[in-house]
Design an enzyme around this catalytic site. Structure first.
Site, PDB file in Angstrom:
ATOM      1  N   LYS A  10     -51.845  13.597  31.218  1.00  0.00           N
ATOM      2  CA  LYS A  10     -50.833  12.597  31.591  1.00  0.00           C
ATOM      3  C   LYS A  10     -49.644  13.241  32.317  1.00  0.00           C
ATOM      4  CE  LYS A  10     -50.077  11.222  27.308  1.00  0.00           C
ATOM      5  NZ  LYS A  10     -50.981  12.099  26.554  1.00  0.00           N
ATOM      6  N   ARG A  23     -46.879   4.454  22.205  1.00  0.00           N
ATOM      7  CA  ARG A  23     -47.874   5.206  21.443  1.00  0.00           C
ATOM      8  C   ARG A  23     -48.376   4.427  20.234  1.00  0.00           C
ATOM      9  NH1 ARG A  23     -46.656  10.867  23.044  1.00  0.00           N
ATOM     10  NH2 ARG A  23     -47.924  12.317  21.879  1.00  0.00           N
ATOM     11  N   ARG A  27     -53.273  25.861  26.141  1.00  0.00           N
ATOM     12  CA  ARG A  27     -52.135  25.458  26.978  1.00  0.00           C
ATOM     13  C   ARG A  27     -50.897  26.292  26.652  1.00  0.00           C
ATOM     14  NH1 ARG A  27     -50.498  19.217  27.759  1.00  0.00           N
ATOM     15  NH2 ARG A  27     -49.714  19.231  25.628  1.00  0.00           N
ATOM     16  N   ARG A  82     -46.280  25.734  22.439  1.00  0.00           N
ATOM     17  CA  ARG A  82     -45.422  24.771  21.740  1.00  0.00           C
ATOM     18  C   ARG A  82     -45.635  24.832  20.230  1.00  0.00           C
ATOM     19  NH1 ARG A  82     -46.191  19.143  24.945  1.00  0.00           N
ATOM     20  NH2 ARG A  82     -46.493  18.471  22.806  1.00  0.00           N
ATOM     21  N   ARG A 131     -52.482  15.770  15.499  1.00  0.00           N
ATOM     22  CA  ARG A 131     -52.071  14.950  16.656  1.00  0.00           C
ATOM     23  C   ARG A 131     -53.238  14.105  17.170  1.00  0.00           C
ATOM     24  NH1 ARG A 131     -49.946  19.141  20.726  1.00  0.00           N
ATOM     25  NH2 ARG A 131     -49.454  17.423  22.126  1.00  0.00           N
TER      26      ARG A 131
HETATM   27  P1  AMP Z   1     -46.054  14.769  23.619  1.00  0.00           P
HETATM   28  O1  AMP Z   1     -45.311  15.803  24.370  1.00  0.00           O
HETATM   29  O2  AMP Z   1     -46.142  13.452  24.350  1.00  0.00           O
HETATM   30  O3  AMP Z   1     -47.398  15.239  23.117  1.00  0.00           O
HETATM   31  O4  AMP Z   1     -45.174  14.448  22.318  1.00  0.00           O
HETATM   32  C1  AMP Z   1     -44.903  15.447  21.351  1.00  0.00           C
HETATM   33  C2  AMP Z   1     -44.562  14.780  20.026  1.00  0.00           C
HETATM   34  O5  AMP Z   1     -43.399  13.947  20.165  1.00  0.00           O
HETATM   35  C3  AMP Z   1     -45.627  13.833  19.474  1.00  0.00           C
HETATM   36  O6  AMP Z   1     -46.640  14.520  18.768  1.00  0.00           O
HETATM   37  C4  AMP Z   1     -44.795  12.921  18.576  1.00  0.00           C
HETATM   38  O7  AMP Z   1     -44.441  13.551  17.374  1.00  0.00           O
HETATM   39  C5  AMP Z   1     -43.507  12.760  19.388  1.00  0.00           C
HETATM   40  N1  AMP Z   1     -43.582  11.593  20.304  1.00  0.00           N
HETATM   41  C6  AMP Z   1     -43.630  11.624  21.677  1.00  0.00           C
HETATM   42  N2  AMP Z   1     -43.680  10.380  22.166  1.00  0.00           N
HETATM   43  C7  AMP Z   1     -43.671   9.537  21.112  1.00  0.00           C
HETATM   44  C8  AMP Z   1     -43.730   8.116  20.959  1.00  0.00           C
HETATM   45  N3  AMP Z   1     -43.804   7.299  22.024  1.00  0.00           N
HETATM   46  N4  AMP Z   1     -43.711   7.602  19.707  1.00  0.00           N
HETATM   47  C9  AMP Z   1     -43.626   8.405  18.618  1.00  0.00           C
HETATM   48  N5  AMP Z   1     -43.580   9.743  18.680  1.00  0.00           N
HETATM   49  C10 AMP Z   1     -43.603  10.315  19.911  1.00  0.00           C
END
Ligand code: AMP
Length: 215
Positions: A13, A88, A127, A162, A173
């Site tokens: 994404k 999400r 990654r 990360r 996740r």
């Molecule tokens: P990402 O970088 O999109 O994988 O997001 C990293 C982490 O941030 C996720 O595993 C969630 O803990 C939190 N997070 C990101 N976007 C959301 C969302 N829309 N709703 C809830 N938690 C989020």
């Protein structure tokens, strides 16, 4: 353009969003990036979010909606936006529908990037990301390592793994994704907005999106 990018963590994404921003000045809005910024800044929001993030769970819907209501009204989003990692959950999608209606904004499409689970797992464990918040270039130790190990090609900052990319957090996740986020494809399919692209190539995904929105 105004798009939602759906897909599991590691589906591409962020990469696709970055490629699309170059086309018409639309901005990438990644809730994960905003949250990591809050964690770095040590804000109350960041403190509340960190435990959920590190464990691979989700930050509560109300927190995310408060944050996104503000973000979508910032001037740079007026030209267009690519929502990366948001919504999400079904409640977030419903709240977003209401918010967009209130702001008089219509989406061009909701794109579901569909990548096989073994590819996702391999990508997430290999990654690496540039630690500079202004850069955040994405690398892969197998397929796209930085020229000098551990150093970003673009800005020279350390390239890191990360906190939520340990094997344990990754499997949580993916579990969270299957349970809470995967149902969004059905939600948008019913509304007639969904474009599913099954491809591991970001170029192919970008081409399919351009075709869909007539670019
Ligand atoms: P990402 O970088 O999109 O994988 O997001 C990293 C982490 O941030 C996720 O595993 C969630 O803990 C939190 N997070 C990101 N976007 C959301 C969302 N829309 N709703 C809830 N938690 C989020």
């Amino acid at each position: 353009m105004r798009l939602i990018l759906l897909g599991a963590p590691g589906a591409g994404k962020g990469t696709v969003a970055k490629m699309l921003t170059g086309l018409d000045g639309s901005v990438q809005i990644s809730t994960g990036d905003i949250l990591r910024g809050e964690v770095r800044a040590g804000s109350d929001l960041g403190k509340a979010a960190k435990q959920h993030m590190d464990s691979g769970g989700l930050v509560p819907d109300e927190v995310i909606m408060g944050m996104m209501e503000k973000r979508l009204q910032q001037p740079d989003a007026a030209k267009g936006f690519l929502l990366d990692g948001f919504p999400r959950t079904i409640p977030q999608a419903e709240a977003l529908d209401q918010l967009l209606a209130k702001l008089g904004i219509q989406l061009d499409a909701v794109v579901n990037i569909d990548v096989p689970r073994d590819v996702i797992l391999d990508r997430l464990t290999t990654r690496r990301t540039c630690s500079n918040p202004e850069c955040q270039e994405i690398y892969n130790v197998k397929t796209r390592p930085p020229k000098q190990e551990g150093v970003c090609d673009k800005c020279g900052s350390p390239v890191i793994q990360r906190d939520d990319e340990t094997e344990e957090a990754i499997s949580k996740r993916l579990e969270t994704y299957n349970e809470k986020t995967a149902p969004l494809a059905g939600y948008y399919e019913k509304k007639g907005d969904l474009l599913t692209v099954s491809s591991t190539s970001s170029d192919e995904v970008v081409d399919a999106i351009k075709k869909r929105i007539g670019m």
